[in-house]
Each structure stands twice: as structure tokens, then as C-alpha cells.
Design a protein around this motif. Structure first.
Motif, short mmCIF file in Angstrom:
data_model
loop_
_atom_site.label_atom_id
_atom_site.label_comp_id
_atom_site.label_asym_id
_atom_site.label_seq_id
_atom_site.Cartn_x
_atom_site.Cartn_y
_atom_site.Cartn_z
N UNK A 192 16.77 -10.29 0.70
CA UNK A 192 17.16 -9.18 -0.15
C UNK A 192 16.24 -9.02 -1.35
N UNK A 193 15.45 -10.03 -1.66
CA UNK A 193 14.56 -9.92 -2.81
C UNK A 193 13.27 -9.18 -2.48
N UNK A 194 12.95 -9.04 -1.20
CA UNK A 194 11.73 -8.33 -0.81
C UNK A 194 11.93 -6.84 -1.02
N UNK A 195 10.96 -6.21 -1.70
CA UNK A 195 11.07 -4.77 -1.95
C UNK A 195 10.07 -3.96 -1.15
N UNK A 196 9.10 -4.66 -0.53
CA UNK A 196 8.04 -3.95 0.18
C UNK A 196 7.51 -4.82 1.30
N UNK A 197 7.34 -4.25 2.49
CA UNK A 197 6.70 -4.94 3.60
C UNK A 197 5.48 -4.13 3.99
N UNK A 198 4.35 -4.81 4.09
CA UNK A 198 3.11 -4.20 4.53
C UNK A 198 2.78 -4.81 5.89
N UNK A 199 2.76 -3.99 6.93
CA UNK A 199 2.58 -4.49 8.29
C UNK A 199 1.25 -4.00 8.87
N UNK A 200 0.42 -4.95 9.28
CA UNK A 200 -0.86 -4.64 9.92
C UNK A 200 -0.77 -5.03 11.38
N UNK A 201 -0.94 -4.05 12.27
CA UNK A 201 -0.72 -4.29 13.70
C UNK A 201 -2.00 -4.60 14.48
N UNK A 202 -3.14 -4.56 13.86
CA UNK A 202 -4.36 -4.80 14.62
C UNK A 202 -5.50 -5.29 13.75
N UNK A 203 -6.63 -5.47 14.38
CA UNK A 203 -7.81 -6.01 13.69
C UNK A 203 -8.28 -5.10 12.55
#
Length: 110
Positions: A1-12
């Protein structure tokens, strides 16, 4: 619950963009902004992962969550060659955006 942002990189290419962006920012930016960087390495050969990628990642001044299972990676919204930015409030998704430029990542981290 403390996370406010997720940055997701799906490839190289998206992982390279994230690395380049984070190099230019303070090393504590993810922690300070309660952000989590998740990189999908499920398509990487295990030999390369163990010998090259993980040792390189461990030298970074920030934490990267690694997804090695493709089925878990598919749970994240994705667009080709884009970083997925997921905004959260109290553990609930409030916004999802797809960005392709360093400036857009920096703006999300402000």
C-alpha cells in the motif's frame, strides 16, 4: 500500500530507456517517490541472466524487481516499446499510462 508508482519495462529497449533515465536522476529517486521499477527478463536466456544481467543490475544504486516468469509479465498492461506507468493510491490503481520518452518518465517521478 505504500507504493505510489510502478514503472514496468517489458523489453530490452524499454529497460535501456529506464536505465538511462535513472542514471541521470538521484539514486534515491525511486525510494523517495515510493516507486517500484519492474523489469521483465522472462525472454532473456537464463545463462545471460545469471552471468551478465543480474551482476550488472546488482551494481545499480536502486532496486529493480525482476520478472522471470512470462505469465506474470502478461498481468501488466503493455504496449510495444513503451514503459507502463501505473499510479496507485492506497494500493488501488488510479491511472495507467504508456510512455516512450525520458522526459515522460521524469515527469511521472516528480
Amino acid at each position: 500500500e505504500q507504493t505510489s508508482l510502478i514503472l514496468f519495462a517489458a523489453g530490452k529497449s524499454t529497460s535501456a530507456l529506464m536505465s538511462k533515465t535513472l542514471e541521470d536522476l538521484p539514486p534515491t529517486i525511486l525510494k523517495d517517490k515510493k516507486a517500484l521499477y519492474v523489469a521483465d527478463i522472462s525472454g532473456m536466456p537464463s545463462f545471460i541472466t545469471k552471468i551478465v544481467a543480474i551482476p550488472k543490475i546488482q551494481k545499480r544504486p536502486y532496486t529493480i524487481a525482476l520478472l522471470k516468469d512470462e505469465s506474470l509479465s502478461k498481468r501488466f498492461p503493455q504496449k510495444d516499446d513503451a514503459i507502463t506507468i501505473i499510479k496507485l493510491k492506497s494500493g488501488k490503481i488510479t491511472d495507467i499510462a504508456f510512455v516512450t520518452k525520458q522526459e515522460e518518465i521524469i515527469k511521472a517521478l516528480q
